[in-house]
Design a protein around this motif. Structure first.
Motif, PDB file in Angstrom:
ATOM      1  N   VAL A 112      42.144  45.439  30.790  1.00  0.00           N
ATOM      2  CA  VAL A 112      42.024  44.027  31.165  1.00  0.00           C
ATOM      3  C   VAL A 112      42.813  43.772  32.444  1.00  0.00           C
ATOM      4  CG1 VAL A 112      42.533  41.653  30.482  1.00  0.00           C
ATOM      5  CG2 VAL A 112      41.662  43.268  28.797  1.00  0.00           C
ATOM      6  N   LYS A 113      42.195  43.083  33.392  1.00  0.00           N
ATOM      7  CA  LYS A 113      42.843  42.721  34.653  1.00  0.00           C
ATOM      8  C   LYS A 113      42.663  41.233  34.897  1.00  0.00           C
ATOM      9  CE  LYS A 113      42.069  47.220  36.861  1.00  0.00           C
ATOM     10  NZ  LYS A 113      41.461  47.927  38.020  1.00  0.00           N
ATOM     11  N   VAL A 114      43.728  40.582  35.328  1.00  0.00           N
ATOM     12  CA  VAL A 114      43.676  39.159  35.658  1.00  0.00           C
ATOM     13  C   VAL A 114      43.159  39.024  37.085  1.00  0.00           C
ATOM     14  CG1 VAL A 114      44.981  37.019  35.848  1.00  0.00           C
ATOM     15  CG2 VAL A 114      45.611  38.707  34.115  1.00  0.00           C
ATOM     16  N   ARG A 115      42.031  38.336  37.235  1.00  0.00           N
ATOM     17  CA  ARG A 115      41.388  38.220  38.545  1.00  0.00           C
ATOM     18  C   ARG A 115      41.874  37.013  39.339  1.00  0.00           C
ATOM     19  NH1 ARG A 115      39.350  43.249  39.120  1.00  0.00           N
ATOM     20  NH2 ARG A 115      37.968  43.807  37.408  1.00  0.00           N
ATOM     21  N   SER A 116      42.049  35.870  38.660  1.00  0.00           N
ATOM     22  CA  SER A 116      42.456  34.663  39.361  1.00  0.00           C
ATOM     23  C   SER A 116      43.058  33.692  38.356  1.00  0.00           C
ATOM     24  CB  SER A 116      41.262  34.010  40.069  1.00  0.00           C
ATOM     25  OG  SER A 116      40.321  33.533  39.112  1.00  0.00           O
ATOM     26  N   PHE A 117      43.582  32.595  38.863  1.00  0.00           N
ATOM     27  CA  PHE A 117      44.131  31.552  38.004  1.00  0.00           C
ATOM     28  C   PHE A 117      43.668  30.184  38.519  1.00  0.00           C
ATOM     29  CE2 PHE A 117      47.193  31.809  41.418  1.00  0.00           C
ATOM     30  CZ  PHE A 117      47.552  30.486  41.656  1.00  0.00           C
ATOM     31  N   THR A 118      43.611  29.228  37.596  1.00  0.00           N
ATOM     32  CA  THR A 118      43.289  27.839  37.924  1.00  0.00           C
ATOM     33  C   THR A 118      44.379  26.969  37.344  1.00  0.00           C
ATOM     34  OG1 THR A 118      40.921  28.305  37.848  1.00  0.00           O
ATOM     35  CG2 THR A 118      41.590  26.001  37.726  1.00  0.00           C
ATOM     36  N   THR A 120      46.011  23.082  37.012  1.00  0.00           N
ATOM     37  CA  THR A 120      45.890  21.628  37.102  1.00  0.00           C
ATOM     38  C   THR A 120      47.198  21.014  36.629  1.00  0.00           C
ATOM     39  OG1 THR A 120      44.978  21.427  34.869  1.00  0.00           O
ATOM     40  CG2 THR A 120      43.404  21.809  36.664  1.00  0.00           C
ATOM     41  N   PRO A 121      47.365  19.693  36.736  1.00  0.00           N
ATOM     42  CA  PRO A 121      48.632  19.094  36.283  1.00  0.00           C
ATOM     43  C   PRO A 121      48.974  19.353  34.824  1.00  0.00           C
ATOM     44  CG  PRO A 121      47.448  17.554  37.673  1.00  0.00           C
ATOM     45  CD  PRO A 121      46.534  18.712  37.453  1.00  0.00           C
ATOM     46  N   ASN A 122      47.987  19.603  33.956  1.00  0.00           N
ATOM     47  CA  ASN A 122      48.283  19.798  32.532  1.00  0.00           C
ATOM     48  C   ASN A 122      47.616  21.014  31.925  1.00  0.00           C
ATOM     49  OD1 ASN A 122      45.682  18.920  32.658  1.00  0.00           O
ATOM     50  ND2 ASN A 122      45.962  17.112  31.390  1.00  0.00           N
ATOM     51  N   LYS A 123      47.113  21.949  32.749  1.00  0.00           N
ATOM     52  CA  LYS A 123      46.402  23.089  32.190  1.00  0.00           C
ATOM     53  C   LYS A 123      46.492  24.279  33.135  1.00  0.00           C
ATOM     54  CE  LYS A 123      42.576  22.056  30.273  1.00  0.00           C
ATOM     55  NZ  LYS A 123      41.176  21.663  30.057  1.00  0.00           N
ATOM     56  N   LEU A 124      46.596  25.451  32.528  1.00  0.00           N
ATOM     57  CA  LEU A 124      46.570  26.715  33.269  1.00  0.00           C
ATOM     58  C   LEU A 124      45.518  27.613  32.639  1.00  0.00           C
ATOM     59  CD1 LEU A 124      47.688  28.850  35.270  1.00  0.00           C
ATOM     60  CD2 LEU A 124      49.334  29.481  33.484  1.00  0.00           C
ATOM     61  N   SER A 125      44.584  28.100  33.456  1.00  0.00           N
ATOM     62  CA  SER A 125      43.524  28.985  32.975  1.00  0.00           C
ATOM     63  C   SER A 125      43.537  30.263  33.790  1.00  0.00           C
ATOM     64  CB  SER A 125      42.150  28.304  33.102  1.00  0.00           C
ATOM     65  OG  SER A 125      42.113  27.105  32.357  1.00  0.00           O
ATOM     66  N   LEU A 126      43.269  31.371  33.115  1.00  0.00           N
ATOM     67  CA  LEU A 126      43.214  32.664  33.764  1.00  0.00           C
ATOM     68  C   LEU A 126      41.802  33.215  33.662  1.00  0.00           C
ATOM     69  CD1 LEU A 126      46.486  34.322  32.393  1.00  0.00           C
ATOM     70  CD2 LEU A 126      46.183  33.001  34.488  1.00  0.00           C
ATOM     71  N   CYS A 127      41.322  33.796  34.754  1.00  0.00           N
ATOM     72  CA  CYS A 127      40.031  34.461  34.778  1.00  0.00           C
ATOM     73  C   CYS A 127      40.304  35.963  34.772  1.00  0.00           C
ATOM     74  CB  CYS A 127      39.233  34.072  36.020  1.00  0.00           C
ATOM     75  SG  CYS A 127      37.609  34.855  36.126  1.00  0.00           S
ATOM     76  N   ILE A 128      39.736  36.662  33.781  1.00  0.00           N
ATOM     77  CA  ILE A 128      40.035  38.071  33.607  1.00  0.00           C
ATOM     78  C   ILE A 128      38.754  38.890  33.626  1.00  0.00           C
ATOM     79  CG2 ILE A 128      42.091  37.547  32.256  1.00  0.00           C
ATOM     80  CD1 ILE A 128      40.552  38.242  29.764  1.00  0.00           C
ATOM     81  N   GLY A 129      38.909  40.179  33.846  1.00  0.00           N
ATOM     82  CA  GLY A 129      37.805  41.115  33.809  1.00  0.00           C
ATOM     83  C   GLY A 129      38.204  42.345  33.016  1.00  0.00           C
TER      84      GLY A 129
END
Length: 374
Positions: A112-118, A120-129
């Motif tokens: 698993v590799k973390v590709r990017s992050f998003t 916002t003021p109340n949320k953190l999301s990670l995009c993985i591959g």
């Protein structure tokens, strides 16, 4: 930076990523932030301007574009260290955010590799591959999607998964929203949106429970999943087609696309092949006898049951559809091996709070490329 890029794009009538980058990149030098954040801001502004240009071309009235919600999307410069996400803020400064145990459990899996992050003021999301070897399947299983159930099966066995509770949740939500008596449309819209999000979350959780079971059994039995193409079904339930308003509303609230999305990304995550059949390949799948191939007959006295005039047997139409899908998908699966429908290493979901796919701008040193969805 997004609003500054929007202002520059509106002043110069620029909506393409390349043109907007050439015009606004140097003017964003006043902001003390890494250069790749500026490219992300330009990419987001280009998307907003392109959507506005499309609306103007279609004749819709549009407002001056303006980004209200702050959001940061980047695939550069971040690090995951000691259970925390470190994001560069300015020269020599980093923002450190703690990650939950569930997120750490997912991103520490092999491959698993973390590709990017998003952010916002109340949320953190990670995009993985994840690079996953494809599972060698020995057979196929068809998935027939219906309003009140999901039917999965082949010639060996068939299972029905009840989804009637999703219909009750949608009906209850509609009744609650219709009971509002406030005169202020803004307040009414805000409260209705809250109940709409609640309905979406509950429906998604019910589908998650069912699709997780379907994929797990398919992996255990080494069977590829066969899905039918039911795009365009909304046009069958439009005003003037002979159905009542309540019936059309119930059918238009059918979450068949969400069920397909969950099955596909869960299957890709573990390397299970997914076969998509075209509308031509699935024609007559629910009214063709799986034994003799004759057209099944219906009877008003039989609820969702069909009978074969040649075989003299009564069969459930959902079971018939699942078996026929499995057979037709088996033929396509055998012809298309070794590569099947989905490529390996596609991005998946790492955090449950990430409901939408993240758009990552692809940026090279000498040139800029259009953003792609993963």
């Amino acid at each position: 930076m997004v609003n500054e890029s929007l202002r520059i794009g509106m002043a110069n009538d620029a909506s393409s990523l390349r043109k907007l980058s050439l015009l606004s990149y140097n003017q964003l030098a006043q902001y003390d932030s890494p250069s790749y954040y500026k490219l992300c801001a330009i990419s987001r502004a280009a998307g907003i301007l392109a959507a506005r240009k499309k609306s103007v071309r279609r004749g819709y009235v549009t407002r001056t574009p303006y980004a209200v919600r702050p959001v940061l999307v980047s695939c550069y410069g971040f690090k995951i260290r000691n259970g925390r996400l470190e994001i560069p803020v300015s020269k020599g400064k980093r923002l450190s955010l703690p990650l939950t145990n569930q997120t750490l459990e997912v991103i520490t899996q092999p491959g698993v590799k973390v590709r990017s992050f998003t952010l916002t003021p109340n949320k953190l999301s990670l995009c993985i591959g994840r690079d996953t070897p494809m599972i060698e399947c020995v057979s196929t299983v068809g998935v027939d999607r219906n309003l009140r159930n999901l039917t999965v099966g082949n010639d060996d066995r068939t299972s029905h998964y009840d989804l009637s509770k999703t219909v009750r949740v949608a009906s209850t939500t509609i009744q609650i929203v219709a009971s509002f008596t406030r005169d202020d449309d803004r307040v009414k819209t805000r409260i209705a949106s809250k109940y709409g999000r609640r309905r979406t979350a509950r429906t998604g959780h019910m589908l998650h429970t069912v699709t997780k079971t379907i994929v797990a059994l398919a992996v255990q039995r080494r069977t590829a999943i066969v899905l039918e193409n039911i795009e365009g079904i909304r046009s069958l339930y439009q005003k003037g087609n002979g159905q009542g308003r309540k019936y059309r509303r119930r059918m238009n609230g059918w979450s068949f696309g969400e069920a397909q999305r969950q099955i596909e990304y869960k299957a890709r995550w573990i390397g299970l092949p997914v076969v998509r059949l075209s509308r031509r390949e699935t024609r007559g799948s629910s009214v063709t006898c799986p034994r003799c191939g004759e057209r099944l007959q219906s009877d008003k006295r039989l609820t969702r049951k069909l009978w074969c005039g040649k075989c003299r047997i009564v069969m459930d139409r959902d079971t018939v559809a699942a078996i026929n899908l499995a057979r037709r998908g088996r033929v396509k699966f055998a012809r298309s091996r070794p590569p099947i429908i989905e490529a390996q290493g596609r991005a998946g979901e790492a955090v449950k709070e990430n409901p939408t796919p993240t758009v990552i701008p692809g940026v090279d040193a000498p040139k800029l490329t259009q953003p792609t969805k993963s």
